[in-house]
Scaffold this motif. Structure first.
Motif, PDB file in Angstrom:
ATOM      1  N   ARG A 135      17.547 -31.071   2.948  1.00 49.43           N
ATOM      2  CA  ARG A 135      18.337 -30.101   3.715  1.00 49.43           C
ATOM      3  C   ARG A 135      19.577 -30.807   4.295  1.00 49.43           C
ATOM      4  N   ALA A 136      19.391 -32.037   4.714  1.00 45.73           N
ATOM      5  CA  ALA A 136      20.498 -32.776   5.330  1.00 45.73           C
ATOM      6  C   ALA A 136      21.671 -32.918   4.360  1.00 45.73           C
ATOM      7  N   LYS A 137      21.379 -33.043   3.067  1.00 44.12           N
ATOM      8  CA  LYS A 137      22.468 -33.138   2.078  1.00 44.12           C
ATOM      9  C   LYS A 137      23.289 -31.857   2.078  1.00 44.12           C
ATOM     10  N   ARG A 138      22.572 -30.726   2.150  1.00 45.25           N
ATOM     11  CA  ARG A 138      23.300 -29.454   2.191  1.00 45.25           C
ATOM     12  C   ARG A 138      24.104 -29.352   3.488  1.00 45.25           C
ATOM     13  N   TYR A 139      23.511 -29.813   4.589  1.00 40.42           N
ATOM     14  CA  TYR A 139      24.241 -29.763   5.859  1.00 40.42           C
ATOM     15  C   TYR A 139      25.536 -30.575   5.761  1.00 40.42           C
ATOM     16  N   GLY A 140      25.433 -31.726   5.138  1.00 39.39           N
ATOM     17  CA  GLY A 140      26.606 -32.586   5.000  1.00 39.39           C
ATOM     18  C   GLY A 140      27.688 -31.907   4.173  1.00 39.39           C
ATOM     19  N   GLN A 141      27.269 -31.284   3.077  1.00 40.91           N
ATOM     20  CA  GLN A 141      28.239 -30.585   2.225  1.00 40.91           C
ATOM     21  C   GLN A 141      28.896 -29.435   2.988  1.00 40.91           C
ATOM     22  N   VAL A 142      28.087 -28.719   3.760  1.00 39.19           N
ATOM     23  CA  VAL A 142      28.616 -27.616   4.560  1.00 39.19           C
ATOM     24  C   VAL A 142      29.660 -28.146   5.539  1.00 39.19           C
ATOM     25  N   GLU A 143      29.369 -29.258   6.184  1.00 38.26           N
ATOM     26  CA  GLU A 143      30.321 -29.806   7.152  1.00 38.26           C
ATOM     27  C   GLU A 143      31.606 -30.270   6.471  1.00 38.26           C
ATOM     28  N   ARG A 144      31.497 -30.696   5.215  1.00 41.38           N
ATOM     29  CA  ARG A 144      32.700 -31.105   4.480  1.00 41.38           C
ATOM     30  C   ARG A 144      33.513 -29.917   3.993  1.00 41.38           C
ATOM     31  N   GLU A 145      32.804 -28.894   3.481  1.00 43.34           N
ATOM     32  CA  GLU A 145      33.507 -27.876   2.700  1.00 43.34           C
ATOM     33  C   GLU A 145      33.639 -26.502   3.350  1.00 43.34           C
ATOM     34  N   GLU A 146      32.855 -26.211   4.360  1.00 37.97           N
ATOM     35  CA  GLU A 146      32.809 -24.828   4.821  1.00 37.97           C
ATOM     36  C   GLU A 146      33.303 -24.616   6.253  1.00 37.97           C
ATOM     37  N   VAL A 147      34.006 -25.594   6.790  1.00 40.99           N
ATOM     38  CA  VAL A 147      34.542 -25.434   8.144  1.00 40.99           C
ATOM     39  C   VAL A 147      35.678 -24.416   8.116  1.00 40.99           C
ATOM     40  N   ARG A 148      35.611 -23.476   9.037  1.00 44.09           N
ATOM     41  CA  ARG A 148      36.679 -22.475   9.115  1.00 44.09           C
ATOM     42  C   ARG A 148      37.221 -22.425  10.532  1.00 44.09           C
ATOM     43  N   PHE A 149      38.564 -22.391  10.613  1.00 45.70           N
ATOM     44  CA  PHE A 149      39.183 -22.307  11.939  1.00 45.70           C
ATOM     45  C   PHE A 149      40.571 -21.727  11.781  1.00 45.70           C
ATOM     46  N   GLU A 150      41.176 -21.390  12.914  1.00 40.24           N
ATOM     47  CA  GLU A 150      42.517 -20.828  12.912  1.00 40.24           C
ATOM     48  C   GLU A 150      43.350 -21.632  13.898  1.00 40.24           C
ATOM     49  N   GLU A 151      44.621 -21.881  13.535  1.00 38.70           N
ATOM     50  CA  GLU A 151      45.498 -22.638  14.442  1.00 38.70           C
ATOM     51  C   GLU A 151      46.721 -21.818  14.808  1.00 38.70           C
ATOM     52  N   ARG A 152      47.154 -21.935  16.037  1.00 38.59           N
ATOM     53  CA  ARG A 152      48.401 -21.313  16.496  1.00 38.59           C
ATOM     54  C   ARG A 152      49.196 -22.351  17.290  1.00 38.59           C
ATOM     55  N   ASN A 153      50.476 -22.446  16.949  1.00 37.27           N
ATOM     56  CA  ASN A 153      51.409 -23.310  17.696  1.00 37.27           C
ATOM     57  C   ASN A 153      50.907 -24.751  17.845  1.00 37.27           C
ATOM     58  N   THR A 154      50.208 -25.257  16.856  1.00 37.89           N
ATOM     59  CA  THR A 154      49.654 -26.606  17.008  1.00 37.89           C
ATOM     60  C   THR A 154      50.605 -27.680  16.493  1.00 37.89           C
ATOM     61  N   GLU A 155      51.718 -27.244  15.820  1.00 34.99           N
ATOM     62  CA  GLU A 155      52.637 -28.241  15.246  1.00 34.99           C
ATOM     63  C   GLU A 155      53.288 -29.061  16.364  1.00 34.99           C
ATOM     64  N   ASP A 156      53.598 -28.384  17.458  1.00 31.18           N
ATOM     65  CA  ASP A 156      54.343 -29.077  18.516  1.00 31.18           C
ATOM     66  C   ASP A 156      53.846 -28.592  19.877  1.00 31.18           C
ATOM     67  N   CYS A 157      52.745 -29.156  20.314  1.00 36.20           N
ATOM     68  CA  CYS A 157      52.231 -28.718  21.615  1.00 36.20           C
ATOM     69  C   CYS A 157      51.786 -29.928  22.435  1.00 36.20           C
ATOM     70  N   ASP A 158      51.817 -29.753  23.729  1.00 34.90           N
ATOM     71  CA  ASP A 158      51.349 -30.812  24.624  1.00 34.90           C
ATOM     72  C   ASP A 158      49.882 -30.614  24.982  1.00 34.90           C
ATOM     73  N   VAL A 159      49.518 -29.336  25.131  1.00 37.47           N
ATOM     74  CA  VAL A 159      48.125 -29.031  25.463  1.00 37.47           C
ATOM     75  C   VAL A 159      47.515 -28.245  24.310  1.00 37.47           C
ATOM     76  N   LEU A 160      46.424 -28.766  23.793  1.00 36.07           N
ATOM     77  CA  LEU A 160      45.708 -28.055  22.734  1.00 36.07           C
ATOM     78  C   LEU A 160      44.541 -27.300  23.365  1.00 36.07           C
ATOM     79  N   LEU A 161      44.597 -25.972  23.247  1.00 34.94           N
ATOM     80  CA  LEU A 161      43.468 -25.173  23.717  1.00 34.94           C
ATOM     81  C   LEU A 161      42.438 -25.090  22.602  1.00 34.94           C
TER      82      LEU A 161
END
Lengths: 247, 374, 67
Positions: free
Chosen positions: B226-252
């Protein structure tokens, strides 16, 4: 020369792990025979319990799932509702069905789920080593009732067939025993009927089997049969408690 | 398909699940998710599936366990205290490697709590929640549209990896009405292939399948596989969204409805003279640790905004790993963030102290509780 | 003539069959099995009537009855 009695096809070749004299194996065989005779071997899906029968999935030749303690009827419900053509059984002991899984069995019966429940009542927790079960008899010694079950402290035994018979959804309820060839034959008939009811779409069917547990009763297999007859049967009378599928 | 309709969050979720091929639902009433089972009760039969009102959350998750074992797209939904009850079944589902969808419309807690939205179940969801060494997918939608569209993604990833999936949403999101559209055509599960592990009938001599929780021979080998699948998931299936992260002082860093308040903060940041960006994890497990670590190298401070007492911030600190100071802007049990309050905290974060930053030790400084028996 | 076969690899020597046999055909083997039991065996095969009582009560499905 022909073989007139042998291990049914619905059981695998894996030797069972139960203690010498334990009733589980007899009931497994009766279920296998019933499945063979009804010719439903390719339609059965079983739910194995937590408890001594936890490895039942190795002994039945059909597809099986291993459930959490007490949850067999809920798991069987999920399978049956998703695969109505399957013949689904839940195999449970007394701690499993009458204690931690009381809500599940009562509501599966109330909903009249089209499942077959085989309930092994040996009045003790077997796998965990002889603790008091909801079905432990008054006065019966268990590791958690070292002076014997005292109703004033630990309450009275629960009679499942009688209790469930109050529910409209419970269509077939019978209590049998496997302490003698005669009773084994009657048990076979009941178990077969409980499966047949599902084939016919009659509704919730449960067979309670008074079963011997020589190990945790602390007696030899022969004496355990005596215990079933003289101690258990007065508290848990054999018989049909509900049979709404009958003509 | 792309037609916009006004839907309530819980109903969008239920409809989205049916469209995603869900054909078994079991649940037990609990506010604020009742519209989900109600919608299922009204529509599941028409879709050719089964709806069962279970006798308890424990039963409901075990019905899902049974249904999922046949390869059916099965689902249950509940809210915080009910999800606690489901943990037994979730642990079994994880141990038996069964795909399924569990929804937690979070409410305030602990215990009975209240029916206001909260994010107090982050630990429970992302740490597995039940007994044993396991993970489940955790998806955190922040809009009604995502609520409606996440079930498809959840089923697909859950089935691909044989890991149960949870949609962890704020209770308020389930009650919100928003314009939304489904971004996929309804799926007929009959057109989906079969699993070789599923319980089945009429197998014409095919080897028997057992869905095991405890396989009885080599538990450690199971956990390692199972741990192998967990590792693959952590490598390949992370999903997130970014806004204004190119040039910011504070990252929320915020998920779910807190991230909506952060978006408001972003729109007002410039007028306050602040450069603020947002990383919104969509998957809470797998967590976007790698990306947060990268961004932490470019900012002056990281500020976690969460409607809990410091849960998400722990994953953020692990991800940042000392690269930048990490602060917490906490709104537990029904307290709600606003763009204003977040920007106040962001300004404090730049200074390293001030209003809006919550630190458990500072908060309790000088406090000397005299408990115990009298 | 009816007869029975006891699978010594399944038998756990509970002797419920010995007790159930109406013709007292069965007894304890003098040889220890691989499992470490003295399995049940036919001691009076000539008396067997093929009634299947032994099979009926065997918890280990170790008995085959041939007639």
């Amino acid at each position: 020369m022909t073989i007139i009695a042998q291990k049914p096809h619905s059981l695998t070749d894996v030797p069972m792990h139960y203690c010498p004299g334990c009733g589980h194996g007899i009931v497994h065989r009766l279920m296998g025979e019933a499945i063979d005779e009804l010719n439903i071997g390719d339609k059965v899906i079983g739910v194995a319990p937590v408890g001594c029968a936890v490895f039942a999935d190795s002994y039945f030749a059909c597809d099986m799932i291993q459930g959490a303690h007490g949850r067999g009827p809920a798991i069987a419900t999920g399978i049956k509702r998703s695969k109505p053509e399957a013949i689904v059984f839940s195999y449970q002991g007394d701690g499993d069905l009458a204690s931690i899984g009381m809500a599940e069995i009562v509501h599966a019966a109330a909903r009249s789920e089209h499942i077959t429940v085989i309930f092994i009542n040996n009045a003790i927790y077997g796998m965990t080593g002889g603790q008091m079960a909801p079905t432990t008899l008054v006065g019966q010694v268990a590791t958690t009732a070292p002076k014997g079950r005292d109703p004033l402290l630990q309450g009275w035994p629960i009679n499942i067939c009688e209790m469930l018979s109050a529910l409209k959804g419970a269509k077939y309820l019978e209590r049998v025993a496997v302490d003698s060839p005669q009773h084994v034959m009657a048990a076979k008939k009941a178990i077969k009927k409980a499966f047949e009811n599902q084939v016919k779409g009659i509704g919730f069917s449960l067979v309670e089997v008074l079963s011997q547990c020589p190990t945790n009763w602390g007696v030899d297999p022969l004496k355990s049969l005596e215990f079933v007859r003289t101690k258990m049967m007065p508290q848990y009378p054999l018989g049909v408690f509900k049979d709404e599928g009958a003509e | 398909m792309a037609e916009k309709t006004l839907r309530k969050g819980n109903e969008a979720l239920a409809e989205g699940a049916i469209r995603a091929g869900c054909r078994f639902f079991a649940g037990y009433p609990i506010t604020p998710q009742n519209e989900v089972p109600e919608y299922m009760a009204a529509h599941m039969a028409d879709a050719g599936g089964a709806f069962v009102q279970a006798e308890s959350e424990v039963s409901a998750i075990n019905m899902v366990y049974g249904s999922a074992s046949t390869g059916t797209r099965a689902m249950t939904s509940s809210s915080s205290p009910g999800v606690s009850l489901k943990q037994e079944g979730i642990s079994y589902l994880a141990s038996a490697d069964l795909p399924c969808l569990i929804v937690n419309m979070m409410r305030g807690g602990p215990g009975l709590g209240n029916i206001a939205g909260a994010q107090g179940d982050y630990f429970q969801a992302t740490r597995g929640g039940g007994n044993g060494d396991y993970h489940i997918f955790v998806f955190a939608p922040n809009s009604v549209e995502e609520l409606g569209n996440f079930p498809k993604m959840a089923y697909e990833l859950s089935e691909k990896y044989r890991i149960p999936a949870m949609i962890l949403a704020d209770g308020i999101l389930g009650q919100m009405m928003e314009s939304m559209s489904f971004n996929f055509d309804p799926i007929d599960p009959k057109t989906l292939g079969k699993f070789d592990w599923a319980l089945d009938i009429h197998k014409n001599g095919a080897p028997k399948n057992n869905v095991f929780s405890y396989k009885g021979d080599n538990l450690s080998a199971d956990v390692w596989s199972r741990a192998k699948r967990y590792g693959q998931v952590e490598r390949e299936e992370v999903r997130f969204e970014e806004r204004n992260t190119e040039d910011c002082d504070v990252l929320l860093v915020a998920y779910g409805l807190s991230s909506r308040a952060c978006l408001e903060a972003l729109t007002k940041a410039q007028e306050k003279g602040l450069k603020v960006g947002l990383l919104r994890p969509i998957t809470l497990w797998p967590f976007p640790s790698k990306r947060i670590h990268e961004l932490a190298g470019k900012v002056k401070a990281v500020l976690t905004v969460e409607q809990s007492l410091g849960q998400l911030v722990q994953d953020v600190r692990l991800a940042v790993n000392g690269k930048a100071p990490v602060y917490l802007n906490a709104y537990p049990a029904g307290d709600t963030p606003s763009g204003e309050s977040i920007l106040t905290a962001a300004a404090s974060a730049l200074k390293g102290e001030g209003e809006g930053l919550f630190d458990l030790q500072k908060y309790s400084e000088g406090f000397d509780y005299k408990g115990g028996r009298k | 003539m009816p007869r029975i076969e006891v699978d010594a690899n399944r038998c756990k020597a509970c002797y419920l069959c010995v007790n159930a046999c109406p013709k007292k055909c069965l007894g304890k083997s003098k040889t220890i099995s691989k499992k470490g039991y003295f399995p049940a065996e036919m001691v009076h095969p000539e008396n067997c009537i093929g009634c299947t009582m032994c099979y009926m009560v065997c918890p280990d499905v170790a008995i085959t009855v041939i007639k």
